[in-house]
Design a protein around this motif. Structure first.
Motif, PDB file in Angstrom:
ATOM      1  N   ALA A 199       0.841  -1.206   0.000  1.00 34.35           N
ATOM      2  CA  ALA A 199       0.000   0.000   0.000  1.00 34.35           C
ATOM      3  C   ALA A 199       0.872   1.250   0.000  1.00 34.35           C
ATOM      4  O   ALA A 199       1.946   1.263   0.608  1.00 34.35           O
ATOM      5  CB  ALA A 199      -0.913  -0.003   1.233  1.00 34.35           C
ATOM      6  N   VAL A 200       0.404   2.318  -0.688  1.00 32.15           N
ATOM      7  CA  VAL A 200       1.200   3.546  -0.793  1.00 32.15           C
ATOM      8  C   VAL A 200       1.066   4.436   0.433  1.00 32.15           C
ATOM      9  O   VAL A 200       1.828   5.380   0.626  1.00 32.15           O
ATOM     10  CB  VAL A 200       0.802   4.372  -2.041  1.00 32.15           C
ATOM     11  CG1 VAL A 200       1.149   3.610  -3.306  1.00 32.15           C
ATOM     12  CG2 VAL A 200      -0.679   4.761  -2.005  1.00 32.15           C
ATOM     13  N   GLY A 201       0.073   4.176   1.252  1.00 32.96           N
ATOM     14  CA  GLY A 201      -0.207   4.983   2.430  1.00 32.96           C
ATOM     15  C   GLY A 201      -1.538   4.509   2.971  1.00 32.96           C
ATOM     16  O   GLY A 201      -2.026   3.455   2.563  1.00 32.96           O
ATOM     17  N   ILE A 202      -2.107   5.271   3.878  1.00 39.18           N
ATOM     18  CA  ILE A 202      -3.402   4.878   4.424  1.00 39.18           C
ATOM     19  C   ILE A 202      -4.431   5.985   4.251  1.00 39.18           C
ATOM     20  O   ILE A 202      -4.088   7.151   4.039  1.00 39.18           O
ATOM     21  CB  ILE A 202      -3.316   4.507   5.922  1.00 39.18           C
ATOM     22  CG1 ILE A 202      -2.776   5.683   6.746  1.00 39.18           C
ATOM     23  CG2 ILE A 202      -2.476   3.239   6.132  1.00 39.18           C
ATOM     24  CD1 ILE A 202      -2.956   5.523   8.246  1.00 39.18           C
ATOM     25  N   THR A 203      -5.690   5.580   4.347  1.00 45.91           N
ATOM     26  CA  THR A 203      -6.812   6.505   4.375  1.00 45.91           C
ATOM     27  C   THR A 203      -7.383   6.503   5.783  1.00 45.91           C
ATOM     28  O   THR A 203      -7.528   5.438   6.379  1.00 45.91           O
ATOM     29  CB  THR A 203      -7.904   6.055   3.388  1.00 45.91           C
ATOM     30  OG1 THR A 203      -7.330   5.919   2.087  1.00 45.91           O
ATOM     31  CG2 THR A 203      -9.051   7.045   3.341  1.00 45.91           C
ATOM     32  N   ALA A 204      -7.690   7.691   6.309  1.00 44.82           N
ATOM     33  CA  ALA A 204      -8.335   7.794   7.622  1.00 44.82           C
ATOM     34  C   ALA A 204      -9.681   8.486   7.465  1.00 44.82           C
ATOM     35  O   ALA A 204      -9.922   9.188   6.481  1.00 44.82           O
ATOM     36  CB  ALA A 204      -7.449   8.562   8.593  1.00 44.82           C
ATOM     37  N   GLY A 205     -10.563   8.273   8.448  1.00 45.76           N
ATOM     38  CA  GLY A 205     -11.908   8.833   8.390  1.00 45.76           C
ATOM     39  C   GLY A 205     -12.078  10.118   9.179  1.00 45.76           C
ATOM     40  O   GLY A 205     -13.047  10.845   8.983  1.00 45.76           O
ATOM     41  N   ASN A 206     -11.140  10.380  10.093  1.00 46.10           N
ATOM     42  CA  ASN A 206     -11.220  11.630  10.846  1.00 46.10           C
ATOM     43  C   ASN A 206      -9.838  11.974  11.412  1.00 46.10           C
ATOM     44  O   ASN A 206      -8.887  11.183  11.289  1.00 46.10           O
ATOM     45  CB  ASN A 206     -12.291  11.547  11.947  1.00 46.10           C
ATOM     46  CG  ASN A 206     -12.034  10.415  12.916  1.00 46.10           C
ATOM     47  OD1 ASN A 206     -10.889  10.087  13.212  1.00 46.10           O
ATOM     48  ND2 ASN A 206     -13.094   9.796  13.415  1.00 46.10           N
ATOM     49  N   VAL A 207      -9.746  13.132  12.023  1.00 42.84           N
ATOM     50  CA  VAL A 207      -8.445  13.609  12.499  1.00 42.84           C
ATOM     51  C   VAL A 207      -7.889  12.673  13.571  1.00 42.84           C
ATOM     52  O   VAL A 207      -6.690  12.368  13.590  1.00 42.84           O
ATOM     53  CB  VAL A 207      -8.573  15.060  13.040  1.00 42.84           C
ATOM     54  CG1 VAL A 207      -7.248  15.554  13.596  1.00 42.84           C
ATOM     55  CG2 VAL A 207      -9.063  15.987  11.928  1.00 42.84           C
ATOM     56  N   GLY A 208      -8.769  12.187  14.443  1.00 41.66           N
ATOM     57  CA  GLY A 208      -8.317  11.318  15.526  1.00 41.66           C
ATOM     58  C   GLY A 208      -7.664  10.040  15.019  1.00 41.66           C
ATOM     59  O   GLY A 208      -6.621   9.611  15.539  1.00 41.66           O
ATOM     60  N   GLU A 209      -8.255   9.417  14.012  1.00 37.46           N
ATOM     61  CA  GLU A 209      -7.634   8.223  13.429  1.00 37.46           C
ATOM     62  C   GLU A 209      -6.276   8.563  12.827  1.00 37.46           C
ATOM     63  O   GLU A 209      -5.294   7.831  13.009  1.00 37.46           O
ATOM     64  CB  GLU A 209      -8.531   7.644  12.325  1.00 37.46           C
ATOM     65  CG  GLU A 209      -9.718   6.857  12.831  1.00 37.46           C
ATOM     66  CD  GLU A 209     -10.596   6.316  11.706  1.00 37.46           C
ATOM     67  OE1 GLU A 209     -11.687   5.814  12.024  1.00 37.46           O
ATOM     68  OE2 GLU A 209     -10.220   6.413  10.518  1.00 37.46           O
ATOM     69  N   ALA A 210      -6.238   9.674  12.097  1.00 37.80           N
ATOM     70  CA  ALA A 210      -4.968  10.076  11.477  1.00 37.80           C
ATOM     71  C   ALA A 210      -3.901  10.283  12.547  1.00 37.80           C
ATOM     72  O   ALA A 210      -2.740   9.873  12.383  1.00 37.80           O
ATOM     73  CB  ALA A 210      -5.170  11.350  10.649  1.00 37.80           C
TER      74      ALA A 210
END
Lengths: 342, 342
Positions: free
Chosen positions: B40-51
């Motif tokens: 994977a090239v990176g990740i996707t997050a759903g909100n600031v807290g996950e990031a």
């Protein structure tokens, strides 16, 4: 919230009933303490993990109102809990009684069991007339048969269901008490639910009530007539993040904040002081349907969302922001027992 | 789970697409690392807290695929995040672009924005032809317009919805790319969903895919034809606690474990290797309807429950028990970003 706590306590005092609030709703030590300070005799927990969190904070009278099966680590955890607090657990079958007695090892008499009977919810609970037999099994295994409890879950079907369900509850508990007395045991506690039905509880057989949701109230209880709108004490602060679709605003609260409590017909939560409802939820998106004639909140606006069913919403969050009645934040309280699922 | 990760990566490699898995599904550092290790090239997050949780664990390429509004503490948190990781955030309106630029203070060029366009889900996202205007606003404010993204949520309506939604997605992204190129900006990324639709993604315009649920799969994706039953990799261990009602067993998993993901018609989860479904959920009780002819599990039995929709279920728990294919527990992994709701 404090008004809700005080009002329930005053109601129970008038009826001659003990209050043992269900902490499943708030999972919060500070709120449990306020309930005790108001006069509650102890607390009700929904699982071993909740009981552990409150016992760890010094709560010393806990009723785990659930037909517990001591699987996995739970045998040791229940034994440990019973060593440090006055612990009652629910049972509705002989196999669980055996397993709990085994779990208690040499000290079965440190654990009080309360026989769960069904009063019409068709969920858990033995038939009321089987309560005596189960109490006898418990006594034979050295556990302390402390009484009976039931939950009138069918009282939440609609406003007209509340009173008949409360009557079913009283009848089932009366039968269960007779069944237990017939084997020579005097029940110490006869325990009843619940926020939707509590208004109809009397002390003819019931000794304690276990309401939970009353502390915050929610839209479901408002619809049932079990609370008034101005008693709702918990809101989710949601921010409008997108507004491209006409008559719709997207809020940053989805199922991970609100649960999926509701139906497409009644919606999944409302906005306080407005007729707008969450018509649909995705995980991080709430679809707020704004009725024609109402002003749509603009992007960046924070709106107070009222849950349909408050308990799963609280369990989604790490902490509660505690405000005064003007909305000024006074404190932050941890949702200490969140994530405790067994 | 590892097979699911490897299979998605191989599929994407064959199509010439980057994989940027959505961590909303697992919220777990160890699983994110396995996705990166697979390619994977990176990740996707759903909100600031996950990031924040993943950035704190060393993940240095994060796309927050959500139309972010930097309310409350989020302005500072986004600025902080953008200082420590390559951060892309979604935007779908000019007010949010302004607010984000304000949040970044003297260093707006540390924040890449990806324009969200709608492809038919009618949720968030600007009309595709507005992408160029928004990219221009971002550039004027000193933010880096990195590309476009969309989410084909209408592809989950049924098996027959998947391919048309994927086509809608491709068309919307193509329009958005033309709109952005027309203002003299070359999109670095053209980002697409999603487990239900990913099989139909091509590299004609799309550069990366953001599937999330594929890592565990669930009953909803099985019903859509987006995964096979033997690809389901997450189960909730539930214990039968009561069995007084004929053809019903009560499990100790309710909405606080499973969410209320489902309908009375399709149920709220199933039991692996059986036709039994959770026909109803209360907070701590799952009503398992056991079809005539199937053996009802006895009280004390632990059964593997398969979620309809896996993401909210994972977010309910503190940790995952990781087993080999025989079911032997190898490790415990924390659901590190659970409780991060904004």
């Amino acid at each position: 919230m404090q008004d809700n706590i005080d009002r329930m306590q005053a109601f129970a005092a008038e009826r001659g009933l003990d209050v043992r609030p269900h902490v499943k709703t708030h999972k919060c030590i500070e709120i449990g303490r306020r309930q005790l300070e108001a006069g509650a005799v102890g607390i009700t927990a929904g699982n071993v993990g909740e009981a552990e969190v409150f016992a760890g904070a010094g709560f010393d009278d806990i009723f785990l109102a659930y037909p517990v099966w001591p699987s996995g680590t739970k045998a040791g955890r229940i034994r440990e809990l019973a060593g440090t607090t006055s612990l009652r657990v629910g049972v509705d079958n002989a196999a669980a009684i055996d397993a709990l007695a085994d779990a208690m090892g040499e000290e079965p008499d440190r654990l009080q069991v309360v026989i769960e009977v069904d009063c019409g919810a068709r969920r858990s609970g033995a038939p009321p007339e089987a309560a005596g037999d189960l109490a006898q099994v418990a006594r034979k295994r050295g556990l302390v048969p402390a009484g009976v409890f039931t939950y009138p879950g069918h009282g939440s079907a609609g406003p007209e269901s509340r009173e008949p369900a409360a009557q079913d509850q009283e009848a089932a508990l009366a039968t269960a008490v007779r069944s237990i007395e017939a084997v020579g045991i005097t029940p110490q506690v006869v325990s009843a639910g619940s926020t939707p039905t509590v208004a109809y509880a009397t002390d003819s057989v019931i000794t304690e009530i276990r309401p939970g949701e009353y502390v915050f109230c929610d839209l479901d209880n408002t619809r049932l007539g079990a609370c008034a709108e101005d008693q709702i004490a918990l809101f989710v602060a949601a921010t409008v993040v997108s507004d491209w679709v006409p008559d719709q605003a997207i809020l940053d609260v989805g199922t991970k904040a609100m649960g999926r409590e509701g139906t497409p017909e009644k919606g999944f939560g409302g906005v306080a002081g407005s007729k707008a409802v969450l018509s649909r939820l995705n995980e991080y998106h709430g679809f707020l349907a704004v009725p024609g004639g109402e002003a749509r909140p603009s992007v960046g606006t924070v709106v107070p969302v009222v849950p349909n069913h408050v308990c799963p919403v609280v369990a989604s969050f790490e902490e509660l922001l505690v405000t005064d009645s003007e909305g000024t934040t006074l404190e932050r309280w941890e949702v200490a027992a969140r994530g405790r699922l067994s």
